[in-house]
Write a protein that holds these residues in place. Structure first.
Motif, PDB file in Angstrom:
ATOM      1  N   ILE A   1       0.730  -1.295  -0.016  1.00  0.00           N
ATOM      2  CA  ILE A   1       0.052  -0.057   0.038  1.00  0.00           C
ATOM      3  C   ILE A   1       0.758   1.205   0.039  1.00  0.00           C
TER       4      ILE A   1
ATOM      5  N   ARG B   1     -17.988  -6.314  13.419  1.00  0.00           N
ATOM      6  CA  ARG B   1     -18.606  -4.859  13.616  1.00  0.00           C
ATOM      7  C   ARG B   1     -19.575  -4.607  12.442  1.00  0.00           C
TER       8      ARG B   1
ATOM      9  N   LYS C   1     -13.825  -6.051  -0.542  1.00  0.00           N
ATOM     10  CA  LYS C   1     -13.101  -5.462   0.489  1.00  0.00           C
ATOM     11  C   LYS C   1     -12.429  -3.922   0.099  1.00  0.00           C
ATOM     12  N   SER C   2     -12.329  -3.235   1.235  1.00  0.00           N
ATOM     13  CA  SER C   2     -11.461  -2.147   1.100  1.00  0.00           C
ATOM     14  C   SER C   2     -10.032  -2.061   1.678  1.00  0.00           C
ATOM     15  N   GLN C   3      -9.193  -1.342   1.371  1.00  0.00           N
ATOM     16  CA  GLN C   3      -7.965  -1.277   1.517  1.00  0.00           C
ATOM     17  C   GLN C   3      -7.779  -1.190   3.255  1.00  0.00           C
ATOM     18  N   HIS C   4      -8.629  -0.671   3.911  1.00  0.00           N
ATOM     19  CA  HIS C   4      -8.533  -0.570   5.331  1.00  0.00           C
ATOM     20  C   HIS C   4      -9.067  -2.077   5.737  1.00  0.00           C
ATOM     21  N   ASP C   5      -9.894  -2.885   5.039  1.00  0.00           N
ATOM     22  CA  ASP C   5     -10.244  -4.313   5.454  1.00  0.00           C
ATOM     23  C   ASP C   5      -8.901  -4.935   5.423  1.00  0.00           C
ATOM     24  N   ASP C   6      -8.069  -4.844   4.327  1.00  0.00           N
ATOM     25  CA  ASP C   6      -6.806  -5.609   4.395  1.00  0.00           C
ATOM     26  C   ASP C   6      -5.792  -5.401   5.194  1.00  0.00           C
ATOM     27  N   LEU C   7      -5.809  -3.921   5.772  1.00  0.00           N
ATOM     28  CA  LEU C   7      -4.801  -3.596   6.872  1.00  0.00           C
ATOM     29  C   LEU C   7      -5.100  -4.253   8.204  1.00  0.00           C
ATOM     30  N   LEU C   8      -6.641  -4.248   8.407  1.00  0.00           N
ATOM     31  CA  LEU C   8      -7.223  -4.950   9.564  1.00  0.00           C
ATOM     32  C   LEU C   8      -6.956  -6.272   9.819  1.00  0.00           C
ATOM     33  N   SER C   9      -7.138  -7.210   8.462  1.00  0.00           N
ATOM     34  CA  SER C   9      -6.797  -8.397   8.403  1.00  0.00           C
ATOM     35  C   SER C   9      -5.255  -8.699   8.914  1.00  0.00           C
TER      36      SER C   9
ATOM     37  N   GLU D   1      -3.152  -7.077  10.491  1.00  0.00           N
ATOM     38  CA  GLU D   1      -2.929  -6.469  11.726  1.00  0.00           C
ATOM     39  C   GLU D   1      -3.461  -7.515  12.763  1.00  0.00           C
TER      40      GLU D   1
END
Length: 388
Positions: A132, A354, A251-259, A261
């Motif tokens: 990213i 969530r 999925k969003s970029q945020h979803d990938d980052l959360l996964s 983490e």
């Protein structure tokens, strides 16, 4: 000799580039934030000075990545084990192909297993969709990773596949460097691991021979990865629900980052890697087959069977199977307390999803999908062994 193809944009940084690239990386605010996030007690200035003294990627892996992975193993797992090293030959390089469970840790934990057993680490294939930020690209290329281009236009897809295939063949046959690649793009959300035909086709592009000969030249070794608990199980269940409610959901970029983490930092229970035997002998039985499509299909089935047979099956896999199918077929493999503990675990994880105002029907759907995730490794192992 591998045909002349430029690998500069996808290959890891060379030892001659290492110190300069590391000096640039440690100045990145994003890198500092990430380090402090995963190692909150770190003395960052002191850590930076240590990084600047490292001369090459092998030293980086042993002096920085190994201690970090040891910390991660102690804090987030109940132990990482590796079996099947006896199937490998010292001094030989392989293409390790595994199922895909965690975005970050599959290859990292495999290399951890190699490091603690004094075995050479492998280079790692990583999709550019995960890179990213530029500093993440620098970090992974400093850590022996090469890039898989997944955002190319259709007109450039074959060119990218040829480049990647040629690089893997070059790594194995000229640099004598092992590589790791997942059997498919992206994780199998339901743990029903299947090898993508496009991956096998890509690997067979380089080598100058027929499909079987080209695959034999890179010494494919199936590797089975088993996580007792998947930290992302509730996130995967959520994604299944959102896709059920809206087939166009992405999925969003945020979803990938959360996964990433969640997979990195949350509890995984026991983790096991089982290294199979090189499939070259099995491939030789396909050498007379002339239909390329059929060869690729059978190679995928062959890899799948090896991976499925190598799974480590834990009590929760037996429990999930019996709960999903309303049976007590595997009751001898678990206790009543383990059943209640697993049911409680599922509810805790579902509570973490969530989504607002989730009706019981949707919660039941997600619960069922989590049972599918945990039962599929057992189901596939039974089928591979002919015991379904």
């Amino acid at each position: 000799m591998v045909e002349e193809i430029d690998f500069k944009d996808i290959q890891p940084y060379s030892d001659s580039e290492f110190k300069a690239r590391m000096a640039e990386l440690v100045e990145e605010p994003g890198f500092e934030h990430a380090v402090r996030f995963v190692m909150p007690d770190v003395n960052f200035p002191e850590f930076v000075e240590k990084l600047k003294m490292i001369p090459d990627n092998e030293t980086f892996q042993r002096e920085v990545m190994l201690p970090f992975l040891q910390l991660l193993v102690s804090k987030t797992t109940d132990g990482v084990t590796i079996g099947g090293l006896e199937n490998l030959e010292r001094g030989k390089s392989y293409t390790f192909m595994s199922n895909h469970r965690d975005i970050v840790l599959d290859a990292s934990f495999l290399n951890y297993g190699f490091l603690i057993n004094n075995w050479p680490t492998s280079e790692v294939a990583i999709g550019n969709n995960l890179l990213i930020f530029d500093w993440i690209t620098d970090l992974v290329k400093l850590n022996k990773s090469f890039i898989v281009k997944r955002d190319v236009k259709m007109t450039k897809a074959l060119e990218a596949a040829r480049q990647l295939s040629a690089y893997i063949h070059y790594d194995i046959n000229e640099r004598h460097q092992s590589v790791w690649i997942a059997q498919r793009e992206g994780r199998a959300k339901d743990s029903n691991d299947r090898t993508q035909e496009s991956l096998v086709k890509m690997l067979a592009l380089a080598g100058g021979g027929k499909v079987v000969e080209n695959l034999q030249s890179i010494d494919i070794v199936p590797v089975s990865i088993t996580y007792e608990y998947d930290p992302n199980d509730h996130l995967k269940a959520r994604e299944f629900l959102l896709k059920k409610l809206d087939p166009e959901f992405r999925k969003s970029q945020h979803d990938d980052l959360l996964s990433m983490e969640t997979g990195l930092l949350q509890h995984k229970g026991r983790v096991h890697f089982e290294i199979g035997k090189c499939i070259n002998q099995d491939l030789s039985k396909l050498s007379s087959e002339t239909d390329k499509i059929e060869v690729v299909r059978r190679v995928c089935n062959l890899i799948d069977r090896h991976i499925h047979l190598g799974y480590k099956i834990y009590p929760i896999n037996y429990i999930a199977y019996d709960l999903l199918h309303s049976t007590d077929r595997f009751a001898e493999h678990y206790t009543s307390k383990e059943v209640e503990d697993f049911k409680a675990y599922l509810e805790r994880k579902l509570d973490m999803v969530r989504l607002e105002n989730v009706p019981e029907e949707d919660r039941s759907f997600m619960r069922e999908m989590m049972l599918v995730m945990y039962s599929n490794p057992l189901k596939n192992k039974l089928e591979a062994a002919g015991n379904n």
